[in-house]
Motif scaffolding. Structure first.
Motif, PDB file in Angstrom:
ATOM      1  N   VAL A   1     -59.487  68.366 -63.456  1.00 43.16           N
ATOM      2  CA  VAL A   1     -59.151  67.757 -62.029  1.00 43.16           C
ATOM      3  C   VAL A   1     -59.830  66.247 -61.760  1.00 43.16           C
ATOM      4  O   VAL A   1     -60.725  66.135 -62.402  1.00 43.16           O
ATOM      5  N   VAL A   2     -59.344  65.475 -60.669  1.00 42.24           N
ATOM      6  CA  VAL A   2     -60.169  64.300 -60.407  1.00 42.24           C
ATOM      7  C   VAL A   2     -60.809  64.545 -59.191  1.00 42.24           C
ATOM      8  O   VAL A   2     -59.906  64.617 -58.052  1.00 42.24           O
ATOM      9  N   ASP A   3     -61.876  64.022 -58.667  1.00 44.48           N
ATOM     10  CA  ASP A   3     -62.515  64.139 -57.509  1.00 44.48           C
ATOM     11  C   ASP A   3     -62.211  62.897 -56.567  1.00 44.48           C
ATOM     12  O   ASP A   3     -62.162  61.755 -57.298  1.00 44.48           O
ATOM     13  N   GLN A   4     -61.586  63.207 -55.382  1.00 46.47           N
ATOM     14  CA  GLN A   4     -61.400  62.276 -54.478  1.00 46.47           C
ATOM     15  C   GLN A   4     -62.310  61.569 -53.747  1.00 46.47           C
ATOM     16  O   GLN A   4     -62.888  62.238 -52.709  1.00 46.47           O
ATOM     17  N   MET A   5     -62.895  60.495 -53.911  1.00 44.24           N
ATOM     18  CA  MET A   5     -64.040  59.860 -53.254  1.00 44.24           C
ATOM     19  C   MET A   5     -63.656  59.393 -52.033  1.00 44.24           C
ATOM     20  O   MET A   5     -62.391  58.756 -51.762  1.00 44.24           O
ATOM     21  N   PRO A   6     -64.586  59.849 -50.889  1.00 44.17           N
ATOM     22  CA  PRO A   6     -64.061  59.410 -49.512  1.00 44.17           C
ATOM     23  C   PRO A   6     -64.302  57.910 -49.498  1.00 44.17           C
ATOM     24  O   PRO A   6     -65.251  57.427 -50.289  1.00 44.17           O
ATOM     25  N   ASP A   7     -63.692  57.307 -48.454  1.00 43.71           N
ATOM     26  CA  ASP A   7     -63.982  55.699 -48.378  1.00 43.71           C
ATOM     27  C   ASP A   7     -65.143  55.462 -47.461  1.00 43.71           C
ATOM     28  O   ASP A   7     -65.267  54.983 -46.329  1.00 43.71           O
ATOM     29  N   VAL A   8     -66.308  55.739 -48.269  1.00 43.61           N
ATOM     30  CA  VAL A   8     -67.693  55.662 -47.581  1.00 43.61           C
ATOM     31  C   VAL A   8     -68.386  54.685 -48.709  1.00 43.61           C
ATOM     32  O   VAL A   8     -68.512  55.010 -49.868  1.00 43.61           O
ATOM     33  N   PRO A   9     -68.763  53.463 -48.428  1.00 40.46           N
ATOM     34  CA  PRO A   9     -69.471  52.620 -49.200  1.00 40.46           C
ATOM     35  C   PRO A   9     -70.792  53.347 -49.792  1.00 40.46           C
ATOM     36  O   PRO A   9     -71.546  53.944 -49.325  1.00 40.46           O
TER      37      PRO A   9
ATOM     38  N   ARG B   1     -62.572  66.760 -51.894  1.00 39.70           N
ATOM     39  CA  ARG B   1     -61.392  67.288 -52.445  1.00 39.70           C
ATOM     40  C   ARG B   1     -61.139  66.760 -53.587  1.00 39.70           C
ATOM     41  O   ARG B   1     -61.635  65.533 -54.181  1.00 39.70           O
ATOM     42  N   ASN B   2     -60.488  67.346 -54.533  1.00 40.11           N
ATOM     43  CA  ASN B   2     -59.905  67.061 -55.811  1.00 40.11           C
ATOM     44  C   ASN B   2     -58.679  67.229 -55.969  1.00 40.11           C
ATOM     45  O   ASN B   2     -57.922  67.964 -55.053  1.00 40.11           O
ATOM     46  N   GLN B   3     -58.024  66.769 -57.051  1.00 42.80           N
ATOM     47  CA  GLN B   3     -56.654  66.920 -57.295  1.00 42.80           C
ATOM     48  C   GLN B   3     -56.305  67.209 -58.897  1.00 42.80           C
ATOM     49  O   GLN B   3     -57.239  66.492 -59.462  1.00 42.80           O
ATOM     50  N   PRO B   4     -55.320  67.700 -59.198  1.00 38.10           N
ATOM     51  CA  PRO B   4     -55.190  67.965 -60.846  1.00 38.10           C
ATOM     52  C   PRO B   4     -55.107  66.518 -61.547  1.00 38.10           C
ATOM     53  O   PRO B   4     -54.713  65.708 -60.677  1.00 38.10           O
ATOM     54  N   SER B   5     -55.536  66.188 -62.469  1.00 42.91           N
ATOM     55  CA  SER B   5     -55.682  64.733 -63.354  1.00 42.91           C
ATOM     56  C   SER B   5     -54.353  64.286 -63.860  1.00 42.91           C
ATOM     57  O   SER B   5     -54.133  63.309 -64.197  1.00 42.91           O
ATOM     58  N   ALA B   6     -53.395  65.280 -63.889  1.00 42.48           N
ATOM     59  CA  ALA B   6     -52.085  64.978 -64.285  1.00 42.48           C
ATOM     60  C   ALA B   6     -51.067  66.018 -63.302  1.00 42.48           C
ATOM     61  O   ALA B   6     -51.522  66.802 -62.651  1.00 42.48           O
ATOM     62  N   SER B   7     -49.808  65.713 -63.220  1.00 39.13           N
ATOM     63  CA  SER B   7     -48.947  66.438 -62.570  1.00 39.13           C
ATOM     64  C   SER B   7     -47.940  67.485 -63.364  1.00 39.13           C
ATOM     65  O   SER B   7     -46.817  67.819 -62.891  1.00 39.13           O
TER      66      SER B   7
END
Length: 297
Positions: A109-117, A226-232
């Motif tokens: 999976v790939v972690d989804q970084m929040p839009d926080v500097p 949150r994360n999402q699979p690194s491929a579909s």
């Protein structure tokens, strides 16, 4: 045709390949070289490899697999999968078509970084998700936790094995009064307001800046984006999934087989619990053994 194609060559995929190679099964591992834990300076909790850089662990594993003549490691992305059990076809990014009787999906999976500097820049060093992975090194220090939902209360209870100095950042979440009372009883302060930036400052690993409160400095900041699979690939196959507090995971049975016969899954892609290199390794080994045994005459 291979016996098994493994898509994803981190701990889970390589552990599966090891079992298959030792059974003299023909296996190809396809990997993009981007493991989830590549941002971490060290990996912890893996017996025999504690406190080693994660990329060093993978490099050593690949060297060990080289002694097995039936294992082939290929640095390429898998673009699509078709076919069915005993006759799967995998199309790669370099337009090669590979065939196999079984598949193991371990592309993570790939972690989804929040839009926080500062969040993405600190991920894996000053901002981490797992106390089992990094808690010992900062035990007894001042920890911060970014609240992500009801599951965060479990983290608060868990953290007390490592530290009694914890600050919770609500970050815009509506924490119920009963939960706030529980936190107060545990002497855990709650800081309201949105996080606007995270920076390293002085001797603290993370200085948390907020939109309506003074900065708060902590020695380590725990977060669970949150994360999402690194491929579909699983989506195109229609594989069943389960919901987790931070994303989805592939649904597997006790043998690590997915909802499609002949396709197995291991590692973070199919782990609804707390991820770790130890968990990924045993899941990969189980998937490899299960795939091998499913092909016995």
């Amino acid at each position: 045709m291979d016996d098994v194609i493994i898509i994803g060559g981190s701990c889970a995929g390589l552990a599966a390949a090891l079992q298959l190679g030792r059974a003299r099964r023909k296996v190809t591992v396809l990997d993009t070289g981007l493991p989830r834990n590549r941002f971490a300076g060290h990996s912890h909790g893996l017996l025999g490899h504690d406190h080693k850089p994660p990329l060093d662990i993978l490099a050593e594993a690949r060297q060990q697999l080289a002694r097995y003549p039936t294992i082939r490691l290929v640095n390429v992305r898998a673009d699509s999968i078709s076919g069915a059990i005993d006759d799967f076809s995998v199309l790669t990014a370099d337009s090669a078509t590979l065939g196999a009787r079984r598949l193991i999906l371990s592309y993570g999976v790939v972690d989804q970084m929040p839009d926080v500097p500062g969040f993405a820049e600190g991920w894996g060093t000053s901002i981490v998700p797992c106390p089992y992975c990094d808690g010992f090194e900062v035990a007894g220090q001042h920890w911060g936790l970014i609240w992500s939902g009801p599951q965060s209360m479990n983290q608060v209870r868990l953290f007390h094995d490592w530290t009694d100095r914890l600050t919770v950042f609500a970050d815009g979440h509506d924490i119920p009064p009963a939960t706030r009372a529980d936190l107060a009883g545990r002497h855990v302060p709650v800081v309201d307001g949105r996080i606007t930036e995270i920076v390293r400052q002085g001797g603290h690993n993370a200085n948390v800046k907020l939109n309506n409160a003074p900065d708060v400095a902590v020695d380590i900041l725990f977060a669970h984006p949150r994360n999402q699979p690194s491929a579909s690939l699983h989506e195109s196959l229609g594989l069943a999934t389960v919901d987790t507090p931070v994303g989805i995971a592939l649904k597997v049975d006790e043998r690590r087989e997915t909802s499609m016969p002949g396709i197995y899954a291991a590692g973070d892609l199919a782990n609804p619990g707390m991820p770790s290199v130890t968990t990924a390794s045993w899941q990969g080994a189980t998937a490899g053994i299960s795939a091998q045994q499913s092909m016995l005459a």
